[in-house]
Scaffold this motif. Structure first.
Motif: not given
Length: 385
Positions: A172-177, A243-250
């Motif tokens: 989650a922290a990585y997704r925020t960054v 998990l950290a890369l979930e939802g990364v923009p295309e």
């Protein structure tokens, strides 16, 4: 020419610091230079570095990691709930130990307001047509392993007795960054990850496997049989990264650099990619793999057969550890060899690692560094243009 990375002539990202930057950082550490004054020196050094990268004909620019002491720890220290920590022993390399620093949890982990966002904002101003600014950060798996290393594990478990909660909070922290740096304009993000590279080494594998010898009354010797501990570790590393890369923009290109250690021209692990290939190459949700292939320590190209269809492979065939220049014909031949396993159109070329994963840098000169970059460009033109 496409401006979407990876590029035929690519780089891992860190560069040798100029002498005046070393002097300024030392003065800052001694209390003789303010943070504002140090930042001004860093700004100057990065501005000059970007110009050199452009003059070298590169399509990607980085800040050389000039604001960092370490390729990984500075990022970790910038996360909430993480503090800098002095330890008894540094990381062990083939010929020396590093400085003895690490991380310690002070609370739950989060990624809001990470200082690297401002670092990217400074670099972004130098983007132009055909020039892509890239941010390099340690992979989530690398952070996890740092929290679990001897001397850190007890404090990590005190705050996160539930390992799954730890993995979820790291991700989650990585997704925020990632969301924040994307909002700042980043479209090329590199996750540097030694965890997989270390697990190519048989010594490290044995430690992870907890090898046991089966008993038998037949009178014959048996080879050790590994428990599932290594597989469990590989899957845990994969889980936290994905998990950290979930939802990364295309349109955000994610590359990962797999390294066996890079500190003052020494290395930490030795072994081919086979032990990790079926998990890493087939299942990690990245667009490109930046892989070390400059010496026999990295093994042959056969594990590339596990690379998922359509994924890119950036061959690190030019050493950043030594000043001696490789033979261009030999590099071309090795690219052709690798194309037996990954289509040539999905192959790219780079140095095997950065030139300065820590601020000390590797044992080569600035001139040798740029000669290496020029060789990458020369070979790429021969093979793909």
């Amino acid at each position: 020419m496409s401006i979407k990375p990876p590029f035929r002539a690519d780089v891992v990202g860190s560069y040798l610091r100029p002498d005046y930057l070393h002097t300024a950082r030392k003065a800052f550490a001694q209390g003789n230079l303010s943070q504002q004054e140090l930042t001004a020196v860093e700004d100057k050094a990065i501005t000059e570095l970007v110009q050199l990268q452009k003059e070298a004909g590169l399509n990607v620019i980085t800040d050389g990691e000039f604001r960092r002491s370490w390729w990984h720890l500075d990022f970790m220290w910038g996360l909430n709930g993480v503090a800098k920590k002095a330890i008894d022993n540094g990381y062990s390399f083939s010929a020396m130990q590093t400085r003895a620093e690490s991380v310690q949890l002070t609370g739950k982990i989060s990624g809001d307001n990470h200082p690297f966002i401002e670092h990217f904002n400074f670099l972004k101003q130098f983007a132009e047509e055909g020039i892509v600014p890239r941010l390099t950060i340690p992979a989530p798996a690398q952070f996890l392993k740092e929290l679990e290393r001897e001397g850190n594990r007890e404090q990590t478990r005190a705050i996160y007795p539930d390992e799954d909660e730890l993995l979820q909070d790291i991700a989650a922290a990585y997704r925020t960054v990632i969301q924040q740096v994307y909002a700042a304009g980043c479209r090329s993000l590199q996750l540097d990850d030694c965890t997989w590279g270390m697990l190519t080494d048989p010594k490290v594998q044995r430690a992870a496997e907890q090898v046991q010898v089966p008993t038998c009354s037949c009178g014959h010797d048996h080879q050790p049989v590994a428990t599932s501990a290594l597989d469990n570790l590989l899957n845990k590393l994969l889980k936290v990264n994905n998990l950290a890369l979930e939802g990364v923009p295309e349109d955000l290109v994610i590359g990962t650099h797999v390294c066996r250690g890079n500190y003052r021209s020494t290395w930490a692990a030795s072994g081919g990619y086979a032990p990790v290939a079926e998990v890493l190459f087939a299942k990690e949700h990245v667009d490109a793999f930046y892989l070390e292939f400059d010496t026999e320590r990295a093994g042959d190209f056969s594990p590339l057969a596990h690379v998922a269809e359509g994924k890119k492979v950036v061959l690190g065939l030019i050493s950043s550890k030594v000043g001696e220049l490789e033979n261009a014909d030999d590099v071309v031949a090795r690219i052709q060899e690798a194309s037996q396993y990954v289509p040539l159109e999905n192959l790219y070329l780079s140095t095997q690692c950065g030139f300065a994963s820590t601020e000390e840098g590797n044992n080569l000169t600035q001139a040798q560094q740029w000669a290496k970059i020029a060789l990458v460009r020369e070979v790429a033109k021969r093979v793909w243009e």
